[in-house]
Design a protein around this motif. Structure first.
Motif, PDB file in Angstrom:
ATOM      1  N   MET A   1      -7.397  -9.845  25.287  1.00 58.54           N
ATOM      2  CA  MET A   1      -6.819  -9.437  24.977  1.00 58.54           C
ATOM      3  C   MET A   1      -5.514 -10.707  25.058  1.00 58.54           C
ATOM      4  O   MET A   1      -5.249 -11.047  25.442  1.00 58.54           O
ATOM      5  N   PRO A   2      -4.786 -10.172  23.329  1.00 55.08           N
ATOM      6  CA  PRO A   2      -3.894 -11.059  23.469  1.00 55.08           C
ATOM      7  C   PRO A   2      -2.496 -11.014  23.920  1.00 55.08           C
ATOM      8  O   PRO A   2      -2.092 -10.174  24.323  1.00 55.08           O
ATOM      9  N   HIS A   3      -2.005 -11.872  23.906  1.00 54.23           N
ATOM     10  CA  HIS A   3      -1.077 -11.654  25.288  1.00 54.23           C
ATOM     11  C   HIS A   3       0.474 -11.775  23.682  1.00 54.23           C
ATOM     12  O   HIS A   3       0.316 -12.506  22.961  1.00 54.23           O
ATOM     13  N   HIS A   4       1.479 -10.886  24.143  1.00 58.32           N
ATOM     14  CA  HIS A   4       2.542 -10.658  23.105  1.00 58.32           C
ATOM     15  C   HIS A   4       3.661 -11.032  23.828  1.00 58.32           C
ATOM     16  O   HIS A   4       4.221 -10.313  24.286  1.00 58.32           O
ATOM     17  N   ASP A   5       4.368 -12.092  22.776  1.00 63.07           N
ATOM     18  CA  ASP A   5       5.375 -12.090  23.309  1.00 63.07           C
ATOM     19  C   ASP A   5       6.600 -10.960  23.237  1.00 63.07           C
ATOM     20  O   ASP A   5       6.570 -10.077  22.544  1.00 63.07           O
ATOM     21  N   THR A   6       7.529 -11.336  24.662  1.00 63.64           N
ATOM     22  CA  THR A   6       8.608  -9.888  24.379  1.00 63.64           C
ATOM     23  C   THR A   6       9.820 -10.401  23.824  1.00 63.64           C
ATOM     24  O   THR A   6      10.171 -11.075  23.721  1.00 63.64           O
ATOM     25  N   THR A   7      10.868  -9.555  23.319  1.00 61.45           N
ATOM     26  CA  THR A   7      11.813  -9.929  22.629  1.00 61.45           C
ATOM     27  C   THR A   7      13.197  -8.876  23.395  1.00 61.45           C
ATOM     28  O   THR A   7      12.159  -7.832  23.667  1.00 61.45           O
ATOM     29  N   ALA A   8      13.953  -9.058  22.737  1.00 62.49           N
ATOM     30  CA  ALA A   8      14.979  -8.422  22.684  1.00 62.49           C
ATOM     31  C   ALA A   8      16.299  -8.542  22.075  1.00 62.49           C
ATOM     32  O   ALA A   8      16.061  -9.490  21.471  1.00 62.49           O
ATOM     33  N   LEU A   9      16.713  -7.072  20.854  1.00 59.18           N
ATOM     34  CA  LEU A   9      17.396  -7.064  19.704  1.00 59.18           C
ATOM     35  C   LEU A   9      18.655  -6.417  20.222  1.00 59.18           C
ATOM     36  O   LEU A   9      18.394  -5.085  20.538  1.00 59.18           O
ATOM     37  N   SER A  10      19.723  -6.350  19.260  1.00 63.05           N
ATOM     38  CA  SER A  10      20.850  -5.597  19.180  1.00 63.05           C
ATOM     39  C   SER A  10      21.263  -5.875  17.790  1.00 63.05           C
ATOM     40  O   SER A  10      21.253  -6.674  16.962  1.00 63.05           O
ATOM     41  N   GLY A  11      20.899  -4.140  16.446  1.00 64.59           N
ATOM     42  CA  GLY A  11      21.847  -4.572  15.610  1.00 64.59           C
ATOM     43  C   GLY A  11      21.310  -2.712  15.133  1.00 64.59           C
ATOM     44  O   GLY A  11      22.016  -1.745  15.880  1.00 64.59           O
ATOM     45  N   ILE A  12      21.431  -2.727  13.853  1.00 64.39           N
ATOM     46  CA  ILE A  12      21.566  -1.532  13.448  1.00 64.39           C
ATOM     47  C   ILE A  12      20.275  -0.821  12.571  1.00 64.39           C
ATOM     48  O   ILE A  12      19.881  -1.536  12.128  1.00 64.39           O
ATOM     49  N   ILE A  13      20.333   0.408  12.428  1.00 63.18           N
ATOM     50  CA  ILE A  13      19.061   0.684  12.114  1.00 63.18           C
ATOM     51  C   ILE A  13      19.532   1.315  10.777  1.00 63.18           C
ATOM     52  O   ILE A  13      20.474   1.753  10.857  1.00 63.18           O
ATOM     53  N   LYS A  14      18.460   0.666   9.933  1.00 60.20           N
ATOM     54  CA  LYS A  14      18.660   0.917   8.441  1.00 60.20           C
ATOM     55  C   LYS A  14      17.932   1.521   7.606  1.00 60.20           C
ATOM     56  O   LYS A  14      18.383   2.608   6.692  1.00 60.20           O
ATOM     57  N   HIS A  15      16.404   1.920   7.530  1.00 64.88           N
ATOM     58  CA  HIS A  15      15.629   2.416   7.562  1.00 64.88           C
ATOM     59  C   HIS A  15      14.849   3.522   8.832  1.00 64.88           C
ATOM     60  O   HIS A  15      14.387   2.684   9.180  1.00 64.88           O
ATOM     61  N   VAL A  16      14.493   4.860   8.931  1.00 67.37           N
ATOM     62  CA  VAL A  16      13.454   5.312   9.102  1.00 67.37           C
ATOM     63  C   VAL A  16      11.894   5.938   8.303  1.00 67.37           C
ATOM     64  O   VAL A  16      12.353   6.597   7.896  1.00 67.37           O
ATOM     65  N   PHE A  17      11.393   5.287   9.310  1.00 69.17           N
ATOM     66  CA  PHE A  17       9.768   6.064   8.347  1.00 69.17           C
ATOM     67  C   PHE A  17       9.048   6.463   9.585  1.00 69.17           C
ATOM     68  O   PHE A  17       8.607   6.256  10.275  1.00 69.17           O
ATOM     69  N   ALA A  18       8.912   7.785  10.222  1.00 70.43           N
ATOM     70  CA  ALA A  18       9.033   8.506  11.094  1.00 70.43           C
ATOM     71  C   ALA A  18       8.935   8.363  12.480  1.00 70.43           C
ATOM     72  O   ALA A  18       9.928   8.195  12.676  1.00 70.43           O
ATOM     73  N   HIS A  19       8.336   7.235  13.191  1.00 70.78           N
ATOM     74  CA  HIS A  19       9.025   6.270  14.475  1.00 70.78           C
ATOM     75  C   HIS A  19       8.830   5.557  14.049  1.00 70.78           C
ATOM     76  O   HIS A  19       8.578   4.365  15.401  1.00 70.78           O
ATOM     77  N   ARG A  20       8.871   4.956  13.248  1.00 72.26           N
ATOM     78  CA  ARG A  20       8.622   3.067  12.826  1.00 72.26           C
ATOM     79  C   ARG A  20      10.252   3.485  12.261  1.00 72.26           C
ATOM     80  O   ARG A  20      10.951   4.178  11.697  1.00 72.26           O
ATOM     81  N   PHE A  21      11.050   2.251  12.132  1.00 72.72           N
ATOM     82  CA  PHE A  21      12.358   1.657  11.383  1.00 72.72           C
ATOM     83  C   PHE A  21      12.542   0.540  11.198  1.00 72.72           C
ATOM     84  O   PHE A  21      11.824  -0.848  12.389  1.00 72.72           O
ATOM     85  N   THR A  22      13.100  -0.032  10.196  1.00 69.52           N
ATOM     86  CA  THR A  22      13.784  -1.064  10.160  1.00 69.52           C
ATOM     87  C   THR A  22      15.177  -1.361  10.847  1.00 69.52           C
ATOM     88  O   THR A  22      16.269  -0.483  10.850  1.00 69.52           O
ATOM     89  N   LEU A  23      15.755  -2.515  11.358  1.00 68.31           N
ATOM     90  CA  LEU A  23      16.431  -3.232  12.531  1.00 68.31           C
ATOM     91  C   LEU A  23      16.966  -3.782  11.864  1.00 68.31           C
ATOM     92  O   LEU A  23      16.823  -5.332  11.669  1.00 68.31           O
TER      93      LEU A  23
END
Length: 158
Positions: A1-23
């Motif tokens: 199983m590939p390991h994925h790095d964790t990340t933390a971000l703070s920002g503004i939501i620009k676009h929403v596509f159902a349960h996905r969004f751009t930040l």
């Protein structure tokens, strides 16, 4: 199983596509996936300032925690894919003949060529005179998913 790095971000939501969004965060645009249940628990809207944590994948960030001022933080659990026991991974040999033989052995008549995916094949098949189904068959020949065939995807006439 590939390991994925964790990340933390703070920002503004620009676009929403159902349960996905751009930040918009740190001068970049990031695609994030909250998942359907996460989006129910944490409604998304453009312009909302959020802080999120998640697993960075090649195509997106799978959000595991999201928060904004005035709301309780939401923990998000992403379900793992539904694979058959002993499911073979992409490094196993992918042989369309093995997949077609497995479908025949299980009583399925296939039509057309199997469609190779990274970890399985999709096969258009039916039993007897029944309706067409889409079978997901792993590289070891295990049929682990069956669903009605999408007429448009498989170019089926009515």
């Amino acid at each position: 199983m590939p390991h994925h790095d964790t990340t933390a971000l703070s920002g503004i939501i620009k676009h929403v596509f159902a349960h996905r969004f751009t930040l918009e965060a740190e001068g970049q645009t990031h695609l994030a996936d909250l998942g359907p249940k996460g989006a129910q628990a944490f409604p998304l809207s453009p312009g909302l300032a959020v802080r999120l944590e998640g697993e960075r994948r090649p195509s997106e960030i799978k959000v595991t925690r999201i928060e904004t001022a005035g709301r309780e933080p939401v923990q998000v659990e992403h379900k793992k894919p539904n694979h058959a026991p002993g499911h073979q991974h992409a490094d196993a040999p992918a042989d369309a003949n093995v997949v077609l033989a497995a479908a025949r052995k299980a009583g399925w008549e296939s039509r057309g060529e199997p469609r190779r995916k990274p970890k399985h094949f999709e096969v258009l098949a039916r039993q007897g005179q029944g309706g067409w189904s889409e079978l997901h068959i792993d590289f070891a020949g295990a049929i682990y998913k069956q669903k009605p065939a999408d007429a448009e995807k498989w170019s089926l006439s009515a």
